[in-house]
Design a protein around this motif. Structure first.
Motif, PDB file in Angstrom:
ATOM      1  N   LYS A 163     -23.258  -1.472  -7.089  1.00 40.43           N
ATOM      2  CA  LYS A 163     -22.443  -0.388  -6.505  1.00 40.43           C
ATOM      3  C   LYS A 163     -22.041   0.682  -7.522  1.00 40.43           C
ATOM      4  O   LYS A 163     -21.450   1.687  -7.146  1.00 40.43           O
ATOM      5  CB  LYS A 163     -21.130  -0.970  -5.961  1.00 40.43           C
ATOM      6  CG  LYS A 163     -21.248  -1.975  -4.864  1.00 40.43           C
ATOM      7  CD  LYS A 163     -19.852  -2.149  -4.275  1.00 40.43           C
ATOM      8  CE  LYS A 163     -19.563  -3.545  -3.830  1.00 40.43           C
ATOM      9  NZ  LYS A 163     -18.159  -3.812  -3.644  1.00 40.43           N
ATOM     10  N   TYR A 164     -22.289   0.420  -8.828  1.00 41.55           N
ATOM     11  CA  TYR A 164     -21.676   1.277  -9.855  1.00 41.55           C
ATOM     12  C   TYR A 164     -22.676   1.751 -10.910  1.00 41.55           C
ATOM     13  O   TYR A 164     -23.775   1.220 -11.024  1.00 41.55           O
ATOM     14  CB  TYR A 164     -20.571   0.483 -10.580  1.00 41.55           C
ATOM     15  CG  TYR A 164     -19.513  -0.059  -9.677  1.00 41.55           C
ATOM     16  CD1 TYR A 164     -18.551   0.784  -9.122  1.00 41.55           C
ATOM     17  CD2 TYR A 164     -19.459  -1.412  -9.360  1.00 41.55           C
ATOM     18  CE1 TYR A 164     -17.571   0.291  -8.277  1.00 41.55           C
ATOM     19  CE2 TYR A 164     -18.482  -1.918  -8.515  1.00 41.55           C
ATOM     20  CZ  TYR A 164     -17.539  -1.058  -7.981  1.00 41.55           C
ATOM     21  OH  TYR A 164     -16.565  -1.545  -7.150  1.00 41.55           O
ATOM     22  N   LYS A 171     -26.275   2.180 -10.445  1.00 42.27           N
ATOM     23  CA  LYS A 171     -26.503   1.184  -9.392  1.00 42.27           C
ATOM     24  C   LYS A 171     -27.753   0.324  -9.649  1.00 42.27           C
ATOM     25  O   LYS A 171     -28.717   0.335  -8.860  1.00 42.27           O
ATOM     26  CB  LYS A 171     -26.619   1.870  -8.029  1.00 42.27           C
ATOM     27  CG  LYS A 171     -25.354   2.658  -7.642  1.00 42.27           C
ATOM     28  CD  LYS A 171     -25.397   3.136  -6.202  1.00 42.27           C
ATOM     29  CE  LYS A 171     -24.120   3.798  -5.757  1.00 42.27           C
ATOM     30  NZ  LYS A 171     -23.886   5.159  -6.202  1.00 42.27           N
TER      31      LYS A 171
END
Ligand code: UTP
Length: 290
Positions: free
Chosen positions: A169-170, A191
């Motif tokens: 997610k990052y 991601k």
């Protein structure tokens, strides 16, 4: 150089929160009684920021109205003697100099930040994502990062360690820890798949960046998801000059995600003096029943 300016990108589509975000930007969804974006603006102000540029997308009017003076509302509150609410409404408008600019199409966070070049005017600047709230009752997250910037005179990314399953997610840091909470950045990947992530150290919506990023952004091609990624530009910057990552102290909520939004709502309600007693009793009771 001191960090006095901040950029808050709030032009994303907010698809994870549809249909609520069809006509309202996700940054205006309230946590208890305050829009997310106001938490973010307050963090910037409490960190010493004097000028803020909000990057707006479609549905920009509620954001502009929220930080503007509302003469009718103020007159009405004055007439009814609602002094606390009146002070509150005035404080929002007077808190800080708010400027706005439009990102016509949501082509990515890097593309949004690039819009801030003339506002930033060659100074180091902060970026706070408009849908990330960080609670720290003592020292705001951004102030922690500004302190590192002012000591090192180099860009700093706000990071925390996340679960392995969440790296997807990052932006993930490949770094070397050099002091308590502080890393030098050698690599960054947006991601990544779980098996390609160099660590679990994730960039979480707070940055203090050298103005040299604008030159890099101009040459940054679209990356993951076809968007111009700030992560890719920061990776290039880290090859040209020092970039640090700081493991900030604070409880961070991704309010653009349903689970994060609900956690923020419950926890801020439990911190609210007027609500906490009854709300805690209600939660205990309802958790037994449902
Ligand atoms: P997100 O990726 O979380 O926002 O961007 P999004 O695209 O609106 O989210 P979903 O996945 O569709 O729900 C992080 C922050 O960057 C801003 C967003 O408004 C958010 O505050 N952003 C993102 C922009 O300002 N412009 C963009 O082109 C992309």
């Amino acid at each position: 150089m001191k960090v006095k300016k901040a950029v808050i990108p709030a032009a994303g589509l907010g698809t994870r929160f549809l249909p609520a975000t069809k006509a309202i930007p996700k940054e205006m969804l309230p946590v208890v009684d305050k829009p997310t974006l106001q938490f973010v603006v307050e963090e910037a102000v409490n960190s010493g920021i004097e000028d803020i540029l909000i990057i707006l997308g479609r549905n920009k009017t509620p954001i502009e109205d929220h930080f503007d003076k509302s003469v009718e509302l103020e007159l009405e509150l004055e007439k009814k003697g609602k002094d606390d609410l009146l002070r509150n409404a005035r404080d929002i408008a007077d808190m800080v100099n708010i400027h706005t600019i439009r990102q016509k199409e949501p082509k990515g966070l890097g593309h949004a930040v690039a819009k801030a070049e003339s506002f930033v005017a060659g100074e180091p600047f902060a970026v706070l994502l408009g849908d990330d709230v960080v609670y720290n009752g003592e020292k705001p997250c951004l102030r922690q990062l500004i302190d590192v910037y002012e000591e090192k005179q180099a860009s700093v990314l706000g990071v925390q360690t996340v679960k392995s399953s969440d790296v997807v997610k990052y932006g993930i840091v490949d770094g070397t820890q050099i002091e308590e909470r502080l890393y030098t950045v050698q690599g960054l990947i947006e991601k990544p798949r779980v098996d390609e992530a160099p660590s679990n150290v994730a960039v979480l919506g707070r940055y203090v960046i050298s103005p040299d990023i604008f030159k890099v952004l101009k040459e940054t091609a679209p990356g993951k998801g076809g968007e111009i990624q700030i992560t890719d530009a920061l990776l290039t910057l880290s090859k040209q000059q020092s970039v640090y990552a700081y493991d900030f102290e604070g409880r961070r909520y991704d309010v653009g995600d349903k689970q994060g939004f609900l956690e923020a709502t419950v926890e801020f309600a439990l911190r609210d003096e007027a609500l906490k007693e009854n709300f805690r009793a209600y939660l205990k009771d309802i958790c037994r029943k449902l």
